[in-house]
Design an enzyme around this catalytic site. Structure first.
Site, PDB file in Angstrom:
ATOM      1  N   CYS A   2       0.814  -1.413  -0.024  1.00 16.89           N
ATOM      2  CA  CYS A   2       0.048   0.012   0.782  1.00 16.89           C
ATOM      3  C   CYS A   2       0.851   0.774  -0.454  1.00 16.89           C
ATOM      4  CB  CYS A   2      -1.084   0.066   1.400  1.00 16.89           C
ATOM      5  SG  CYS A   2      -1.331  -0.983   1.373  1.00 16.89           S
ATOM      6  N   ARG A  27       4.991   0.617  -6.078  1.00 13.54           N
ATOM      7  CA  ARG A  27       5.146  -0.341  -5.463  1.00 13.54           C
ATOM      8  C   ARG A  27       4.198  -1.236  -5.090  1.00 13.54           C
ATOM      9  NH1 ARG A  27       6.979   2.819   0.129  1.00 13.54           N
ATOM     10  NH2 ARG A  27       4.987   1.698   1.315  1.00 13.54           N
ATOM     11  N   TRP A  74      -2.931  -2.816  -1.626  1.00 17.18           N
ATOM     12  CA  TRP A  74      -2.364  -3.926  -1.931  1.00 17.18           C
ATOM     13  C   TRP A  74      -3.428  -4.765  -0.584  1.00 17.18           C
ATOM     14  CZ3 TRP A  74       0.517  -7.910   0.140  1.00 17.18           C
ATOM     15  CH2 TRP A  74       0.505  -9.325  -0.465  1.00 17.18           C
ATOM     16  N   ASN A 100      -2.311   2.305   5.567  1.00 17.91           N
ATOM     17  CA  ASN A 100      -0.871   1.152   5.668  1.00 17.91           C
ATOM     18  C   ASN A 100      -0.511   0.313   7.035  1.00 17.91           C
ATOM     19  OD1 ASN A 100      -0.264   2.140   2.955  1.00 17.91           O
ATOM     20  ND2 ASN A 100       1.208   2.606   3.179  1.00 17.91           N
ATOM     21  N   GLY A 101      -0.636  -0.965   6.781  1.00 15.73           N
ATOM     22  CA  GLY A 101      -0.413  -1.985   7.550  1.00 15.73           C
ATOM     23  C   GLY A 101      -1.797  -2.784   8.084  1.00 15.73           C
ATOM     24  N   GLU A 483      19.455 -16.077  -7.832  1.00 17.24           N
ATOM     25  CA  GLU A 483      18.729 -14.761  -8.674  1.00 17.24           C
ATOM     26  C   GLU A 483      18.221 -14.663  -9.910  1.00 17.24           C
ATOM     27  OE1 GLU A 483      17.762 -12.524  -6.489  1.00 17.24           O
ATOM     28  OE2 GLU A 483      17.938 -10.412  -8.031  1.00 17.24           O
ATOM     29  N   LYS A 487      14.797 -13.691 -11.170  1.00 23.13           N
ATOM     30  CA  LYS A 487      14.094 -12.669 -11.927  1.00 23.13           C
ATOM     31  C   LYS A 487      13.059 -12.965 -13.126  1.00 23.13           C
ATOM     32  CE  LYS A 487      14.745  -9.772  -9.743  1.00 23.13           C
ATOM     33  NZ  LYS A 487      15.788  -9.224  -8.622  1.00 23.13           N
ATOM     34  N   GLU A 490       9.703 -13.842 -11.558  1.00 28.91           N
ATOM     35  CA  GLU A 490       8.968 -12.699 -10.939  1.00 28.91           C
ATOM     36  C   GLU A 490       8.270 -11.540 -12.044  1.00 28.91           C
ATOM     37  OE1 GLU A 490      12.161 -10.818  -8.496  1.00 28.91           O
ATOM     38  OE2 GLU A 490      10.750  -9.900  -7.610  1.00 28.91           O
ATOM     39  N   HIS A 506      20.895 -35.108  -8.054  1.00 29.31           N
ATOM     40  CA  HIS A 506      20.121 -35.303  -6.841  1.00 29.31           C
ATOM     41  C   HIS A 506      18.956 -35.547  -6.634  1.00 29.31           C
ATOM     42  CE1 HIS A 506      24.194 -36.606  -5.523  1.00 29.31           C
ATOM     43  NE2 HIS A 506      24.291 -35.432  -5.876  1.00 29.31           N
ATOM     44  N   LYS A 605       6.701  -3.993  -3.825  1.00 28.70           N
ATOM     45  CA  LYS A 605       8.218  -4.047  -4.012  1.00 28.70           C
ATOM     46  C   LYS A 605       8.787  -3.353  -2.423  1.00 28.70           C
ATOM     47  CE  LYS A 605      11.719  -1.871  -4.975  1.00 28.70           C
ATOM     48  NZ  LYS A 605      13.010  -3.228  -6.244  1.00 28.70           N
TER      49      LYS A 605
HETATM   50  C1  AGP Z   1      13.440  -8.661  -5.074  1.00 30.87           C
HETATM   51  O1  AGP Z   1      13.258  -8.795  -6.824  1.00 30.87           O
HETATM   52  C2  AGP Z   1      12.536  -8.690  -4.729  1.00 30.87           C
HETATM   53  N1  AGP Z   1      10.619  -8.265  -5.124  1.00 30.87           N
HETATM   54  C3  AGP Z   1      11.752  -8.725  -3.040  1.00 30.87           C
HETATM   55  O2  AGP Z   1      12.195 -10.173  -3.461  1.00 30.87           O
HETATM   56  C4  AGP Z   1      13.297  -8.087  -2.403  1.00 30.87           C
HETATM   57  O3  AGP Z   1      14.239  -8.526  -2.652  1.00 30.87           O
HETATM   58  C5  AGP Z   1      12.069  -8.694  -1.216  1.00 30.87           C
HETATM   59  O4  AGP Z   1      11.148  -8.262  -0.913  1.00 30.87           O
HETATM   60  C6  AGP Z   1      13.517  -8.393   0.220  1.00 30.87           C
HETATM   61  O5  AGP Z   1      13.031  -6.617   0.124  1.00 30.87           O
HETATM   62  P1  AGP Z   1      13.951  -5.732   0.678  1.00 30.87           P
HETATM   63  O6  AGP Z   1      15.734  -6.054  -0.056  1.00 30.87           O
HETATM   64  O7  AGP Z   1      13.629  -3.928   0.130  1.00 30.87           O
HETATM   65  O8  AGP Z   1      13.898  -6.468   2.023  1.00 30.87           O
END
Ligand code: AGP
Length: 610
Positions: A2, A27, A74, A100-101, A483, A487, A490, A506, A605
């Site tokens: 949010c 976000r 969100w 938010n929260g 990673e 990517k 995501e 394995h 985000k």
């Molecule tokens: C990264 O591409 C992601 N969107 C997600 O995994 C992110 O790295 C994770 O939520 C941690 O966020 P931060 O680094 O802001 O703590």
């Protein structure tokens, strides 16, 4: 997650709030809403499921000379629909709030309010909060500020919120606990937001609200107060130097693409001022350096991409300084039996500095008396404030939900930290330190990598219909594989798994057939020959092979269906080069598959809930 933006000043609220919401779109959200209170005391609320542009087209009279609050939601409690969208009002429709929260004890409060004949419209925890404020205000005969304070003292959970009251046409109240909130100041104008992105265009004078603080804006004046007691607190105003460019896509179609391309500059920025030919300067750690150097155990805790950076950090710190390092997901660290005491250093890595799980892990480490170190990108964020000491990654605002430049900045910092620790402990020589710190050539190599982008795009086109991928690497490149897979998942919604290359036999090898591509990350290092054997194992099962390497050996050309050769480099730089190739590959896969690269479905985000 949010987003909040609020404005009080002499200008028309709507354009400021709508542009602010657009700045917050990165976000991640599923509905949006706005409430404006005109100077003639008319309150107008518009909410829509979907994007800010849908909200914008639903607003009929785009004129407000008073003040306003706006929100992108969100969904957590209650479906993403118009009714559950913020702002929410109390039963009297006088008090209106964006939040938010999560209000964790909303069920007993709702029961209490229902017993007092309060009628609810939505399924949200937020409406419970605004109804509680309304209850104290209307029934308890409290003034607005007191009613807000009374309600906030009864809720558990996290909040960042802004509230208006029709009976107080010149007052705006905001408060935070757990969910960030910033106040921007410019003469007699006030801007409030969940991060600085909607504010930066208007002012650089910022006040970061701390937990359990509220700000009461009354006319042209404002006061920072405690949520728990009616006492005034100091106004710690900071001048921030974020560039407005960070919020523009420039020549790029997506922020993610821009941020991938920025990495030569961002890595240089991360390193700037921290390197002398024979020393690493990390001023943010000075006060605790003796404890860090003497520590016998380090924990690294983080989530997602930042956790992957932590895995690389572990290998670097252990290799250079012989200090044992444990890496745990923050969401596990907070509940696991972890061996931490005052001799332990706990490094928390977070791009946003607001990830709820990471903050909870920091709290646990602080409670156990460990030295807490934050590696974080957002000055003034909670990670920066809650840790004993820390290092900012300084890569500028990262807008794309998929983290890119923050990851390479994090691993650059971890590299510096590992070297500094090693030199202090005497586990590397001065000559070796000097060699490692000479990175000018590295930046040129990273820059030259972008000449390969057309080839990477071509490879992406070729595999655009693949539904599953394996990413395989060894040592430092196992986290790079993780990673790369993250990517792809995501932003293109294609299933991908990262494994240590040898581990593949394995289990995951059972998946291999002619439709399943494997991305191998193959530096010319001590594991080179072994990885070639792993590639052969896949090849002989008809799997498709994509290789990212810094070797020009003939054998790789023979084995690969697609070969991406990056500049010759040491294994530490190779990690950056391979990462950027995989970022570009994921980006092009997503674009070809027509995905919303910067705002992938379901993702936020900054994940400010547990
Ligand atoms: C990264 O591409 C992601 N969107 C997600 O995994 C992110 O790295 C994770 O939520 C941690 O966020 P931060 O680094 O802001 O703590």
């Amino acid at each position: 997650m949010c987003g909040i933006v609020a404005y009080k000043g002499h200008k028309n609220c709507y354009p400021i709030l709508l542009n602010g919401l657009k700045r917050l779109e990165y976000r991640g959200y599923d509905s949006a809403g706005i409430a404006c209170l005109n100077s003639d005391n008319k309150l107008s609320i518009t909410k829509r499921r979907g994007k800010v542009r849908e909200l914008e087209s639903a607003i009929t009279n785009i004129d407000c000379d008073g003040m306003g609050i706006a929100h992108t939601r969100w969904a957590t409690h209650g479906r993403p629909n118009q009714i559950n969208a913020h702002p929410h009002t109390d039963q009297s429709k006088k008090i209106v709030l964006v939040h938010n929260g999560i209000i964790e004890n909303y069920i007993p409060i709702k029961k209490f309010l229902l017993s007092k004949k309060v009628k609810f419209k939505s399924d949200t925890d937020t409406e419970v909060l605004v109804q509680l404020i309304g209850y104290f205000y209307n029934k308890g005969k409290m003034n607005f500020e007191k009613a807000v304070r009374a309600a906030l003292q009864r809720v558990d959970g996290a909040y960042g919120l802004v509230i208006l009251n029709k009976d107080y046409p010149d007052m705006m109240i905001a408060a935070r606990k757990g969910s960030p909130l910033v106040l921007g100041l410019k003469d007699s104008e006030f801007f409030i937001a969940s991060d600085i992105s909607p504010i930066i265009k208007h002012t650089q004078q910022i006040l970061y609200l701390k937990d359990s603080e509220m700000v009461v804006i009354d006319g042209k004046d404002y006061n920072v107060k405690s949520v728990n007691k009616d006492i005034a607190l100091p106004k710690n105003i900071e001048m921030i130097d974020y560039k407005i460019d960070d919020y523009d896509k420039g020549k790029f179609k997506y922020f993610m693409h821009k941020e991938i391309h920025e990495q030569v500059d961002t890595i240089a920025n991360t390193m700037r001022g921290r390197i002398r030919p024979d020393a690493v300067l990390l001023h943010g750690l000075s006060e605790y350096w003796d404890e860090i150097e003497a520590s016998d155990r380090i924990y690294i805790t983080a989530c997602g991409t930042s956790w992957h950076a932590g895995l690389i950090g572990k290998l670097l710190i252990e290799k250079f300084s012989d200090t044992p390092v444990f890496v745990e997901y923050a969401s596990e660290f907070r509940y696991n039996h972890t061996l931490i005491d005052s001799q332990t250093v706990v490094i928390a890595i977070s791009q946003s500095g607001e990830t709820a799980d990471t903050l909870a892990a920091i709290k646990k480490a602080n409670d156990y008396g460990a030295v807490t170190v934050g590696i974080c990108n957002v000055p003034g964020s909670s990670v920066g404030r809650e840790t004993d000491c820390g290092i900012y990654t300084r890569c500028g605002h990262e807008v794309g939900v998929a983290s890119t430049k923050a990851f390479t900045a994090q691993i650059s910092i971890l590299y510096l930290l590992a070297l500094k620790l090693a030199y202090a402990k005497g586990t590397i020589s001065r000559a070796s330190l000097k060699r490692h710190l000479d990175y000018d050539d590295s930046l040129k190599k990273i820059q030259s990598l972008f000449h390969q982008e057309k080839l990477i795009q071509k490879v992406a086109r070729k595999y655009k219909n693949a539904t599953d991928f394996l990413y395989l690497g060894r040592g430092l490149n196992f986290p790079v594989a993780l990673e790369g897979a993250l990517k792809l998942k995501e932003i293109s919604y294609i299933h991908a798994e990262g494994y240590p290359a040898a581990e593949m036999k394995h289990g995951p090898i059972a998946l291999i057939d002619k439709n399943m591509p494997s991305v191998f990350i193959v530096p010319k290092d001590k594991t080179y020959e072994k990885i070639i054997s792993n590639i052969q194992e896949i090849k002989s099962r008809k799997g498709k092979i994509i290789i990212v390497t810094n070797s020009r050996d003939k054998i790789l050309k023979e084995l690969a269906n697609d070969l991406i050769i990056v500049p010759r480099s040491n294994i530490y730089l190779f990690v950056h080069l391979a990462t950027i190739v995989l970022q570009l590959f994921a980006y092009h896969m997503a674009v070809i598959n027509k995905r919303n690269v910067d705002q992938p479905r379901n993702l936020a985000k900054s994940v400010t809930v547990e």
